[in-house]
Scaffold this motif. Structure first.
Motif: not given
Ligand code: SF4
Ligand code: SF4
Length: 301
Positions: A153-174
């Motif tokens: 949809q062309g939206l600007h996206t933010c993710l608010e996170t505490c950071g406690q998750a596997p990095y492989r998941n963060f990598r997919q979201l980059l």
């Protein structure tokens, strides 16, 4: 696919740039003592009860299959939660609004339809969608699908996170997240464990890796008088900010006691004895202390 969401807040101005819609995910791996949204922590729907709104109609008694609601002879309402299975039938019948359920299942398409209602405001303000919680990474497949749909949809996206998750998941979201709003709660690992239930090892590792991978980051720092606002932690915030190449700013989040009322409505003890909002004087002191130690922009949120 469904996500368990406890609120969708429109016209938010403190959770990323511009005017935004914030989608609050249910479930969190941390248990911060000062949590402002205690209804976000558990991965299941939960019933909040406000006795002062109860008009004693008794409809919830009839609706509840587990007989959790009792009305006394004087009309006093007792909610016995031990056998509650969070079905929400009582809240559906409560027209007085004394009973509410935190947590509702949404499809990605349903969330996007709500978010897109305000597209014109995002376009004029540089806003968009923010995934928050709770912890969005706790429902990773839904967070991923929602961010993919937001991208389409062309939206600007933010993710608010505490950071406690596997990095492989963060990598997919980059490629899908324009800005990470990343919590930093205590510098000392044992203090972090005492305040949140986990130490900060994984959180810091992920933060540094996101920065190495080029993610734009705002460091979000909840500060609670007498708990984590010591000079060592303020220096720790400045130090980590100074070490990140892609940090945009530091947001200070002063403590407020509004989580207490929500805990009561959830039938839980509030773990802090602090009843007062943080004074302006104290916040000014925090800002000055940080600004003297870093060139990264600091603001209160
Ligand atoms: S349905 Fe709502 S207003 Fe009526 S008795 Fe139950 S809690 Fe009170
Ligand atoms: S959520 Fe369901 S089980 Fe729990 S009190 Fe309400 S009706 Fe009863």
């Amino acid at each position: 696919m469904h996500g368990l969401i406890f609120a969708i807040e429109k016209f938010a101005i403190h959770d990323g740039p511009g005017i935004r819609t914030v989608v609050f995910f249910k479930g969190c791996p941390l248990r911060c003592l000062w949590c402002h949204n205690p209804e976000s922590q558990c991965r299941q729907p939960e019933v909040l009860f406000s006795p002062e709104k109860c008009i004693g109609c008794g409809w919830c008694l009839q609706a509840c299959p587990e007989k959790c609601h009792l009305l006394g002879t004087e009309g006093e309402h007792k909610f016995e939660r031990e056998h509650c299975r969070q079905c929400g039938l009582c809240a559906r019948e409560c027209y007085a609004g004394a009973l509410e359920v935190a947590g509702k299942q949404y499809t990605v398409a349903e969330v996007i339809a709500i978010v897109m209602q305000d597209k014109v405001f995002y376009d004029h303000s540089g806003g968009g969608i923010t995934l928050s919680g709770g912890e969005p990474m706790e429902q990773f497949p839904f967070a991923l699908a929602l961010l993919q749909a937001a991208r389409k949809q062309g939206l600007h996206t933010c993710l608010e996170t505490c950071g406690q998750a596997p990095y492989r998941n963060f990598r997919q979201l980059l490629p899908l997240v324009d800005l990470f709003l990343y919590d930093y709660k205590a510098t000392d690992p044992e203090m972090h464990r005492e305040f949140t239930g986990v130490n900060n090892e994984l959180i810091l590792t992920n933060l540094r890796q996101l920065d190495r991978d080029g993610a734009k980051i705002i460091l979000r720092c909840p500060l609670v008088p007498g708990i984590n606002d010591d000079s060592g932690h303020l220096a720790g915030i400045a130090s980590i900010a100074n070490s990140l190449r892609h940090i945009q700013q530091i947001d200070l989040e002063p403590y407020h006691p509004l989580g207490r009322g929500k805990c009561q409505r959830l039938g839980r003890e509030y773990p802090l004895a602090l009843d007062e909002f943080t004074t302006e004087e104290r916040i000014s002191g925090w800002l000055a202390a940080l600004q003297s130690q870093t060139a990264v922009p600091v603001q209160r949120s």
